[in-house]
Every structure is written in C-alpha cells, then in structure tokens.
Scaffold this motif. Structure first.
Motif, PDB file in Angstrom:
ATOM      1  N   VAL A   1       0.857  -1.178   0.000  1.00  0.00           N
ATOM      2  CA  VAL A   1       0.000   0.000   0.000  1.00  0.00           C
ATOM      3  C   VAL A   1       0.892   1.227   0.000  1.00  0.00           C
ATOM      4  CG1 VAL A   1      -1.975  -1.065   1.137  1.00  0.00           C
ATOM      5  CG2 VAL A   1      -0.216   0.007   2.522  1.00  0.00           C
ATOM      6  N   GLN A   2       0.352   2.310  -0.517  1.00  0.00           N
ATOM      7  CA  GLN A   2       1.086   3.567  -0.479  1.00  0.00           C
ATOM      8  C   GLN A   2       0.115   4.723  -0.347  1.00  0.00           C
ATOM      9  OE1 GLN A   2       3.330   4.260  -4.039  1.00  0.00           O
ATOM     10  NE2 GLN A   2       1.541   4.436  -5.335  1.00  0.00           N
TER      11      GLN A   2
ATOM     12  N   ILE B   1       1.087   8.006   9.862  1.00  0.00           N
ATOM     13  CA  ILE B   1       0.870   6.613   9.461  1.00  0.00           C
ATOM     14  C   ILE B   1       2.088   5.772   9.795  1.00  0.00           C
ATOM     15  CG2 ILE B   1       0.399   5.038   7.547  1.00  0.00           C
ATOM     16  CD1 ILE B   1      -0.980   7.375   6.116  1.00  0.00           C
ATOM     17  N   LYS B   2       3.268   6.257   9.468  1.00  0.00           N
ATOM     18  CA  LYS B   2       4.494   5.511   9.740  1.00  0.00           C
ATOM     19  C   LYS B   2       4.669   5.260  11.230  1.00  0.00           C
ATOM     20  CE  LYS B   2       9.445   5.455   9.253  1.00  0.00           C
ATOM     21  NZ  LYS B   2      10.649   6.221   9.066  1.00  0.00           N
ATOM     22  N   ASP B   3       4.431   6.274  12.044  1.00  0.00           N
ATOM     23  CA  ASP B   3       4.571   6.118  13.496  1.00  0.00           C
ATOM     24  C   ASP B   3       3.568   5.115  14.052  1.00  0.00           C
ATOM     25  OD1 ASP B   3       6.595   8.002  13.404  1.00  0.00           O
ATOM     26  OD2 ASP B   3       5.346   9.637  14.191  1.00  0.00           O
TER      27      ASP B   3
ATOM     28  N   GLY C   1       6.433   0.911   8.165  1.00  0.00           N
ATOM     29  CA  GLY C   1       6.601   1.229   6.755  1.00  0.00           C
ATOM     30  C   GLY C   1       7.712   2.243   6.561  1.00  0.00           C
ATOM     31  N   ASN C   2       7.793   2.808   5.366  1.00  0.00           N
ATOM     32  CA  ASN C   2       8.845   3.753   5.014  1.00  0.00           C
ATOM     33  C   ASN C   2       8.266   4.955   4.300  1.00  0.00           C
ATOM     34  OD1 ASN C   2      11.225   2.098   5.741  1.00  0.00           O
ATOM     35  ND2 ASN C   2      10.407   0.751   4.159  1.00  0.00           N
TER      36      ASN C   2
ATOM     37  N   THR D   1       2.545  -5.413   7.336  1.00  0.00           N
ATOM     38  CA  THR D   1       2.320  -4.008   7.692  1.00  0.00           C
ATOM     39  C   THR D   1       1.197  -3.424   6.844  1.00  0.00           C
ATOM     40  OG1 THR D   1       4.640  -3.779   8.307  1.00  0.00           O
ATOM     41  CG2 THR D   1       3.410  -1.743   7.918  1.00  0.00           C
ATOM     42  N   ALA D   2       1.200  -3.734   5.563  1.00  0.00           N
ATOM     43  CA  ALA D   2       0.136  -3.271   4.670  1.00  0.00           C
ATOM     44  C   ALA D   2      -1.206  -3.842   5.109  1.00  0.00           C
ATOM     45  CB  ALA D   2       0.444  -3.669   3.226  1.00  0.00           C
ATOM     46  N   ALA D   3      -1.238  -5.116   5.453  1.00  0.00           N
ATOM     47  CA  ALA D   3      -2.482  -5.757   5.873  1.00  0.00           C
ATOM     48  C   ALA D   3      -3.002  -5.146   7.169  1.00  0.00           C
ATOM     49  CB  ALA D   3      -2.262  -7.267   6.042  1.00  0.00           C
TER      50      ALA D   3
END
Length: 82
Positions: free
Chosen positions: A28-29, A41-43, A47-48, A71-73
């Motif tokens: 996902v992005q 979102i990252k916190d 993700g990156n 992570t995406a799921a």
C-alpha cells in the motif's frame, strides 16, 4: 488509536492511496506533498517514507509512505470499516 484517527487515515487513503497486489506480496502507499500525515501513518503502523524533490521550479516535494505484506495488511484492516 481512536476512531477519529482511523476515520482520518481512511479518508486520506481513499483520496491519496493505492494498493498493489501481486502473486508474491501486497503493498500500500499514500502520496502527499505534506509529510506530516504520512509520518503519522508511519509512526502508527511502520513502513517507510520516501521523498522526491519537485522536478521544476515551484513544484513541491512529493512524499510517499509505503508498506508491504503484514504491515500493509494491518493498515488496511485498521481502516477497513471507515
């Protein structure tokens, strides 16, 4: 996290996000010129974040949060009901 935050992230993903599914993985992005929501979102999920400078004078830097597999799921499951 609370319902308001999940609802915000769901709206952000609806407008600025994408899902990519291949036989081997899912990603996902979310893309935005403001890094703050992507950092949120990252916190929260991991993700990156990758930043790409604007190509011409006056173009803003584009920030892209990306996550893969588990992570995406987790991110998609968290926002699914919103």
């Amino acid at each position: 996290m609370n319902d308001t935050l999940y609802a915000y992230l769901a709206g952000l993903f609806d407008g600025e996000g994408a899902i990519h599914v291949s036989p081997k993985t899912c990603s996902v992005q979310v893309v935005n010129t403001d890094i703050r929501p992507l950092q949120l979102i990252k916190d929260s999920f991991g993700g990156n974040i990758v930043s790409t400078p604007g190509g011409h004078d006056g173009y803003k830097t584009v920030h892209r949060w990306m996550a893969y597999s588990d992570t995406a799921a987790a991110f998609l499951q968290a926002i699914a009901s919103y």
